[in-house]
Design a protein around this motif. Structure first.
Motif, PDB file in Angstrom:
ATOM      1  N   ILE A   1      -9.080 -12.591   7.715  1.00 38.71           N
ATOM      2  CA  ILE A   1      -8.840 -12.025   6.375  1.00 38.71           C
ATOM      3  C   ILE A   1      -8.101 -13.051   5.515  1.00 38.71           C
ATOM      4  O   ILE A   1      -8.465 -13.298   4.359  1.00 38.71           O
ATOM      5  CB  ILE A   1      -8.029 -10.699   6.485  1.00 38.71           C
ATOM      6  N   GLU A   2      -7.070 -13.701   6.113  1.00 33.29           N
ATOM      7  CA  GLU A   2      -6.326 -14.725   5.357  1.00 33.29           C
ATOM      8  C   GLU A   2      -7.255 -15.861   4.938  1.00 33.29           C
ATOM      9  O   GLU A   2      -7.222 -16.337   3.802  1.00 33.29           O
ATOM     10  CB  GLU A   2      -5.172 -15.278   6.204  1.00 33.29           C
TER      11      GLU A   2
ATOM     12  N   ASN B   1       1.036  -9.795   5.698  1.00 35.57           N
ATOM     13  CA  ASN B   1       0.401  -8.620   6.294  1.00 35.57           C
ATOM     14  C   ASN B   1       1.489  -7.583   6.572  1.00 35.57           C
ATOM     15  O   ASN B   1       2.375  -7.811   7.383  1.00 35.57           O
ATOM     16  CB  ASN B   1      -0.293  -9.067   7.597  1.00 35.57           C
TER      17      ASN B   1
ATOM     18  N   PHE C   1      -9.345 -14.869   1.912  1.00 36.01           N
ATOM     19  CA  PHE C   1      -8.610 -14.910   0.636  1.00 36.01           C
ATOM     20  C   PHE C   1      -8.364 -16.357   0.178  1.00 36.01           C
ATOM     21  O   PHE C   1      -8.477 -16.675  -0.997  1.00 36.01           O
ATOM     22  CB  PHE C   1      -7.286 -14.148   0.754  1.00 36.01           C
TER      23      PHE C   1
ATOM     24  N   LYS D   1     -13.903 -11.398   6.782  1.00 34.60           N
ATOM     25  CA  LYS D   1     -13.790 -12.552   5.870  1.00 34.60           C
ATOM     26  C   LYS D   1     -14.553 -12.257   4.574  1.00 34.60           C
ATOM     27  O   LYS D   1     -14.050 -12.465   3.469  1.00 34.60           O
ATOM     28  CB  LYS D   1     -14.355 -13.798   6.557  1.00 34.60           C
TER      29      LYS D   1
ATOM     30  N   LEU E   1      -1.493  -7.509   2.306  1.00 36.39           N
ATOM     31  CA  LEU E   1      -2.440  -6.591   2.943  1.00 36.39           C
ATOM     32  C   LEU E   1      -1.659  -5.345   3.388  1.00 36.39           C
ATOM     33  O   LEU E   1      -0.698  -5.450   4.151  1.00 36.39           O
ATOM     34  CB  LEU E   1      -3.059  -7.309   4.153  1.00 36.39           C
TER      35      LEU E   1
ATOM     36  N   VAL F   1     -10.575  -3.614   3.572  1.00 40.45           N
ATOM     37  CA  VAL F   1      -9.239  -4.171   3.337  1.00 40.45           C
ATOM     38  C   VAL F   1      -8.629  -3.516   2.102  1.00 40.45           C
ATOM     39  O   VAL F   1      -9.311  -3.302   1.100  1.00 40.45           O
ATOM     40  CB  VAL F   1      -9.274  -5.721   3.151  1.00 40.45           C
TER      41      VAL F   1
ATOM     42  N   SER G   1     -12.739  -9.651   2.434  1.00 41.99           N
ATOM     43  CA  SER G   1     -11.601 -10.156   1.654  1.00 41.99           C
ATOM     44  C   SER G   1     -12.067 -11.009   0.469  1.00 41.99           C
ATOM     45  O   SER G   1     -11.453 -10.978  -0.597  1.00 41.99           O
ATOM     46  CB  SER G   1     -10.611 -10.913   2.541  1.00 41.99           C
TER      47      SER G   1
END
Length: 756
Positions: free
Chosen positions: A600-601, A585, A604, A641, A625, A566, A644
């Motif tokens: 990914i969210e 994104n 974070f 995951k 991102l 990422v 991030s």
């Protein structure tokens, strides 16, 4: 058959006349005979309709006018529980009197909770209802402490009037001032009652002057005592000019006699003083007074009522609740001078129009609006006390909880009568009732679904202080969680959470006393001993500048590995933004397949739950991102995951993070002579003084002080001001801490981490 014919005649006649009218209007104008008949009929018909309308109007008007919702408030030990006990006795609600500290050990009716007896504060009691001279009086106990802000607000919301009890020996004491200030803030009309006239050193006139000077009351006595201390025999009513004596074993027989000859001069002087005080704020009485007309008892009573309801005047009653003297005239005063629900203006907040204030008409004709102001755990489940502000509530009908949006059927509607309940089918505006089986929280508003009004603001203040609690024995875990769940429902300012690192239960609230009382209640009501950790302040972390991240998570273990890369940056959100975390994104193309973006969210968000400075949540953060890479086989949601989470930790230090601490808006009220000492102490606590006002002999200092420096402030304020100072504190905002404090907090956190 005859009955059928007789009842249907007018209807047949009317249809016949109507048809003949329509026929005649089609052809020509109606004949004079038809017109006369029709005119008479219409006249009778419309007058009977008007009569029905007239009959209907007083139905609720009378029952509303014969209703009083009052509270009794006072300084500790002024005798308010004893007074309530006598009120319940004379109105036939209880059949024998028990003293608060009586030899029989029964205790007064209203002191039900051990904790209330010990601390001398009202925590639990709700409404009790009694009837006096055909009027219905709801007596509501009001908690007096600021830590229970929401509780105090709701209790005073439900009141239409109040009785302020003062001790004839102690006079106006510190708690009397606090209670009076709350009543003024919530605009409650009130009467004053000077109690304990049988005690040594009783001086009601001194107390009356104190109320005028210290409480800024525009008040005058409506009674004069006959004798004081040991010699206290009865009272003289200055409005009716009659002497009242109390006979019988419990003072239940009130006899009326003429004013004793030796007191006539004093009575004339005090009555003139009463008329003067009222005419200052009531124009109608002022006219009569200035033109030297004799003022009849009825005129004076009406003037006192007008001035009291308008909150311009406070009538002062006298007596001795313990010696059963003066309670019945006080009850008459409640009926004569305090407002009924229609005379008080109540406002609702319209949720569809950004909490715009809307005045309720307060009549049963309107749409239903009711407030759940108290919850109680009863034998049959949750009992919810409702004050109805507008409209009618009926058993079996559907009502809507505005706060949750749920539609609920009213299974059982009762009127509370001490411990007994009286089932009722419906209740209208102004009344206080209880419902069973309705799942709601304290402070929820119910409507019939046609409007979205709430009675109290939905903006519950954020809790500012936390404690770690855990039950001593492992077996009591069930009761412990049951208690916490119930308290959360009753009080929206009380929150429960779990510390992910230590696994401890964290309770948060509005202050030290708030949390202490709940820990004590867990012990008393649920028989669970709990150990309590040190109080903790709810710090937050945030970033102050933009920082880039580019992280590759790669792990190869036989079979499918993990691969995720990422790239992007984190930056602070602009000031005043509505959200505390934002994810964006802006990848163009398919560098990372779109099905991995939510993972990914999530990574974070999870990383932002605990910053690396002191492990507290990170706020006002924007994650963008910009690029990344994926592997056809090894990439998975878990891989991205983790990527991030590590990317956030990698760039967090470069974003120059700072710690935010809760800053409180503190208002200190102290006598002017202590102003310098208290101001110096606030500066020492790193507070910023933003205002200093004068209120009579007192100084009101307003300051913004970090909560971390406010622990134990109540004790030090008492010692600085000889017990005369008082303060209120509410959350204002989170602000960055100074560098030295940040370094200290970080080193403490790092030091405690390996130990855990």
């Amino acid at each position: 058959m005859a009955g059928f014919r007789r009842s249907s005649t007018p209807r047949l006649l009317y249809s016949f006349y109507a048809s003949s009218l329509s026929r005649s209007t089609l052809s020509s104008s109606p004949s004079p005979a038809t017109a006369l008949l029709l005119g008479n009929f219409h006249l009778r018909y419309s007058s009977s309709a008007a009569r029905v309308k007239e009959d209907k109007e007083p139905w609720w008007k009378e029952s509303m006018e014969k209703l009083r919702n009052i509270g009794i408030s006072a300084h500790i030990d002024s005798g308010k529980t004893t007074l309530t006990e006598r009120v319940l006795y004379y109105t036939g609600r209880i059949h024998e009197i028990h003293e608060v500290r009586g030899k029989d050990g029964v205790g007064a009716k209203m002191d039900s909770m051990d904790l209330e007896r010990e601390k001398g504060i009202t925590i639990q009691s709700a409404a009790t209802y009694c009837t006096w001279n055909g009027y219905q009086v709801n007596i509501i106990d009001t908690p007096g402490h600021v830590d229970f802000t929401i509780e105090v607000e709701r209790a005073l919301r439900v009141l239409d009037g109040a009785i302020l009890v003062l001790c004839s020996v102690g006079g106006v004491q510190s708690q009397s001032i606090t209670v009076d200030r709350q009543m003024r803030r919530y605009e409650v009309p009130r009467l004053a009652f000077i109690n304990k006239l049988d005690r040594m050193g009783a001086d009601p006139w001194k107390v009356l002057n104190q109320a005028r000077s210290k409480l800024r009351h525009h008040s005058a006595a409506v009674q004069v005592p006959i004798g004081l201390e040991e010699e206290f025999k009865g009272l003289i009513d200055l409005v009716q000019l009659k002497a009242l004596y109390f006979h019988g074993s419990n003072g239940e027989k009130v006899t009326t006699e003429e004013v004793p000859a030796d007191m006539e001069a004093l009575v004339t002087e005090k009555r003139r003083e009463l008329i003067e005080m009222v005419s200052e704020v009531d124009d109608k009485l002022a006219e009569a007074f200035l033109s030297d007309e004799p003022i009849s008892p009825a005129d004076l009573e009406a003037a006192v009522r007008r001035a009291t309801v308008a909150r311009k005047f406070i009538p002062v009653f006298m007596g001795s609740a313990f010696k059963n003297k003066g309670v019945q005239p006080l009850l008459n005063g409640v009926l004569s001078y305090l407002p009924c629900p229609i005379e008080v203006s109540n406002y609702a907040l319209d949720q569809t129009k950004n909490e715009e204030k809307i005045m309720l008409n307060g009549t049963p004709d309107g749409r239903l609006v009711a407030l759940a102001f108290k919850l109680e755990e009863g034998r049959f489940g949750q009992l919810t006390y409702l004050r109805i502000y507008e409209g009618v509530i009926k058993r079996g009908e559907f009502i809507v909880n505005v706060n949750t949006g749920k539609k609920i059927k009213v299974p059982r509607l009762v009127r509370m009568h001490s411990d007994e309940m009286e089932d009722i089918q419906e209740a209208h505006a102004g009344q206080i009732v209880a419902v069973f089986g309705v799942d709601c929280a304290s402070g929820d508003t119910f409507t019939d679904g046609s409007v979205k009004y709430t009675m109290t603001s939905m903006n519950v203040p954020e809790p500012v202080m936390s404690l770690a609690v855990q039950p001593v024995s492992k077996d009591s875990g069930g009761q412990f969680s049951k208690a916490l769940n119930r308290f959360q429902k009753e009080d929206p300012t009380f929150r429960v959470g779990l510390d992910s690192e230590s696994g401890q239960t964290i309770i948060s609230g509005m202050g030290e006393l708030h949390l202490d009382i709940y820990v004590e209640r867990i012990k008393r009501e649920y028989k669970v001993d709990a150990t309590v950790g040190k109080p903790r302040v709810n710090f937050r972390e945030t970033v102050t500048q933009r920082a880039e991240f580019d992280y590759l998570h790669k792990k190869q273990t036989g079979g499918q590995g993990q691969y995720g890369r990422v790239c992007g940056y984190i930056e602070p959100l602009p000031q005043g933004s509505p959200t505390k975390f934002e994810f964006e994104n802006i990848i163009v193309g398919q560098a990372i397949p779109s099905n991995f973006i939510p993972a990914i969210e999530k990574g974070f968000r999870e990383a932002a739950n605990s910053g690396s400075l002191i492990g507290h949540p990170v706020e006002n953060l924007r994650v963008v991102l910009t690029d990344g890479a994926a592997h056809a086989v090894d990439s998975s949601e878990l891989a991205f995951k983790l990527a991030s989470i590590y990317a956030f930790r990698q760039c967090y230090a470069a974003a120059r993070p700072v710690i935010l601490e809760p800053v409180m808006l503190v208002e200190v009220k102290v006598p002017t002579e202590f102003q310098g000492t208290v101001g110096g102490d606030i500066n020492k606590r790193k507070g910023v003084i933003v205002g200093n006002d004068q209120d009579g002999d007192d100084s009101i200092i307003t300051a913004n002080v970090p909560l971390n420096n406010m622990f134990g402030y109540s004790t030090s304020l008492r010692s600085m001001t000889q017990g005369k100072g008082e303060f209120t504190m509410e959350y204002k905002e989170h602000l960055p801490v100074s560098n030295d404090v940040q370094m200290k907090l970080v080193s403490n956190y790092k030091g405690s981490k390996p130990a855990e």
